[in-house]
Enzyme design. Sequence first.
Site, mmCIF file in Angstrom:
data_model
loop_
_atom_site.group_PDB
_atom_site.id
_atom_site.type_symbol
_atom_site.label_atom_id
_atom_site.label_comp_id
_atom_site.label_asym_id
_atom_site.label_seq_id
_atom_site.Cartn_x
_atom_site.Cartn_y
_atom_site.Cartn_z
ATOM 1 N N TYR A 135 -8.420 -5.675 -2.957
ATOM 2 C CA TYR A 135 -7.854 -5.657 -4.305
ATOM 3 C C TYR A 135 -8.778 -6.390 -5.280
ATOM 4 O O TYR A 135 -8.971 -5.955 -6.413
ATOM 5 C CB TYR A 135 -6.483 -6.333 -4.310
ATOM 6 C CG TYR A 135 -5.454 -5.656 -3.460
ATOM 7 C CD1 TYR A 135 -4.840 -4.471 -3.866
ATOM 8 C CD2 TYR A 135 -5.069 -6.200 -2.243
ATOM 9 C CE1 TYR A 135 -3.879 -3.853 -3.085
ATOM 10 C CE2 TYR A 135 -4.108 -5.585 -1.455
ATOM 11 C CZ TYR A 135 -3.521 -4.415 -1.877
ATOM 12 O OH TYR A 135 -2.568 -3.805 -1.101
ATOM 13 N N HIS B 15 0.820 -12.727 2.078
ATOM 14 C CA HIS B 15 -0.274 -12.373 2.972
ATOM 15 C C HIS B 15 -0.704 -13.637 3.706
ATOM 16 O O HIS B 15 -0.698 -14.728 3.142
ATOM 17 C CB HIS B 15 -1.469 -11.812 2.190
ATOM 18 C CG HIS B 15 -1.286 -10.406 1.738
ATOM 19 N ND1 HIS B 15 -1.093 -10.052 0.421
ATOM 20 C CD2 HIS B 15 -1.250 -9.246 2.439
ATOM 21 C CE1 HIS B 15 -0.963 -8.739 0.320
ATOM 22 N NE2 HIS B 15 -1.047 -8.236 1.531
ATOM 23 N N LYS C 284 7.966 -7.406 7.054
ATOM 24 C CA LYS C 284 6.945 -6.939 7.995
ATOM 25 C C LYS C 284 6.259 -8.100 8.698
ATOM 26 O O LYS C 284 5.907 -8.006 9.869
ATOM 27 C CB LYS C 284 5.920 -6.095 7.228
ATOM 28 C CG LYS C 284 4.792 -5.523 8.070
ATOM 29 C CD LYS C 284 3.860 -4.709 7.202
ATOM 30 C CE LYS C 284 2.698 -4.146 8.007
ATOM 31 N NZ LYS C 284 1.772 -3.372 7.150
ATOM 32 N N ARG D 148 7.553 -5.250 -0.744
ATOM 33 C CA ARG D 148 7.431 -3.973 -0.058
ATOM 34 C C ARG D 148 8.692 -3.177 -0.370
ATOM 35 O O ARG D 148 9.753 -3.746 -0.633
ATOM 36 C CB ARG D 148 7.304 -4.184 1.453
ATOM 37 C CG ARG D 148 6.066 -4.991 1.847
ATOM 38 C CD ARG D 148 6.038 -5.261 3.346
ATOM 39 N NE ARG D 148 4.835 -5.983 3.719
ATOM 40 C CZ ARG D 148 4.731 -7.321 3.729
ATOM 41 N NH1 ARG D 148 5.780 -8.062 3.394
ATOM 42 N NH2 ARG D 148 3.604 -7.904 4.071
ATOM 43 N N ARG E 104 3.639 -3.359 -5.424
ATOM 44 C CA ARG E 104 3.073 -4.533 -4.741
ATOM 45 C C ARG E 104 1.565 -4.621 -4.991
ATOM 46 O O ARG E 104 1.048 -5.678 -5.334
ATOM 47 C CB ARG E 104 3.372 -4.438 -3.247
ATOM 48 C CG ARG E 104 2.853 -5.585 -2.398
ATOM 49 C CD ARG E 104 3.408 -5.436 -0.986
ATOM 50 N NE ARG E 104 2.727 -6.272 -0.017
ATOM 51 C CZ ARG E 104 3.011 -7.556 0.198
ATOM 52 N NH1 ARG E 104 3.941 -8.144 -0.511
ATOM 53 N NH2 ARG E 104 2.365 -8.242 1.128
ATOM 54 N N HIS F 176 4.364 1.654 -2.658
ATOM 55 C CA HIS F 176 3.502 0.478 -2.466
ATOM 56 C C HIS F 176 2.747 0.114 -3.742
ATOM 57 O O HIS F 176 2.202 -0.990 -3.843
ATOM 58 C CB HIS F 176 2.507 0.752 -1.338
ATOM 59 C CG HIS F 176 1.617 -0.413 -1.018
ATOM 60 N ND1 HIS F 176 2.077 -1.556 -0.399
ATOM 61 C CD2 HIS F 176 0.296 -0.616 -1.247
ATOM 62 C CE1 HIS F 176 1.072 -2.417 -0.250
ATOM 63 N NE2 HIS F 176 -0.009 -1.862 -0.750
#
Length: 315
Positions: free
Chosen positions: A299, A290, A185, A158, A267, A264
Amino acid sequence: MNLLPVPAAPAEVVSLDRAKAYAAEARSDRTRKAYASAFGMFVAWCRSVGANPVPAEPTAVAAYVAHLADTGRKPATINLHVAAIAAVHRAAGFDVPTASEAVKATQRGVRRTLGTRQVRKAPVTAETLKKALRKIPDDLSGARDRALLLIGFAAALRRSELVALDVADLERVPDGIIVHVRRSKTDQDGQGQEIAVPRGGKLKPCDALDAWLAAAKITAGPVFRPVNKGGRVGSDRLTDRSVADIVKRHVGAAGLDASLFSGHSLRAGFVTSALAAGADVLKVMHVTRHTAVTTLQKYDRRARAFDDHAGRKFL
């Protein structure tokens, strides 16, 4: 959309301590800043219509939601404002007005009226990155930008994680570099996360990073720093906004529409490239960190949109 009636109430000056109470619930500096801005706008609106911001009446919050929609705010932005109002009330010990049916019904109406489709920025895939790298000049700023783009992409960082990197966060191993992300995050407790960045035989992200650090004579402190027009390297770290600017500048120089990309995109580009290359989803998650496979599905659908397409044999 008509505003719901707001009960007449004297404007209340919210104490500084109470106004900052949201900080206890915010998950990151970025969230705190976003909540502060959003709640500040709510306070200003309340004063303009004679309503109390804290504690706020549900009908006033519902009216504010309608006001945001009528003035062009997107559903995602409205949700942020509602979350900020809820956080302040919860932390200050008041009933949360956003939990009322009046507010929820107004939010549902906004979603039906405006829709909830998010405009996703284009990913900087491996092929896109190759095109951008060819146009980067061979000067000190170019060395920094090359390293930033490649490390951001290879580690699927990020933008806040990318600019937060210090030299001490880079662990050299025979096969490449282990990047230590001290806080992210999904790791607000600061337990730390490790991401392996291979040396690579094509893009060679580790070589680009070493070239930048050597050229800038950086041995400690922030990895990615400003470079002035005279070629002098600063001591501060770049900002989140700088990452987006660097991405846009170099994809634009490569002949692509810069407005389609953001910070972003690096990433997202790693995820898209990895899935398109047939990488195992769990291996991708080791890099992206994730926690749910479902997060990567959007994605994967894009990366494999034309694989075994139902109309391949007749279109």
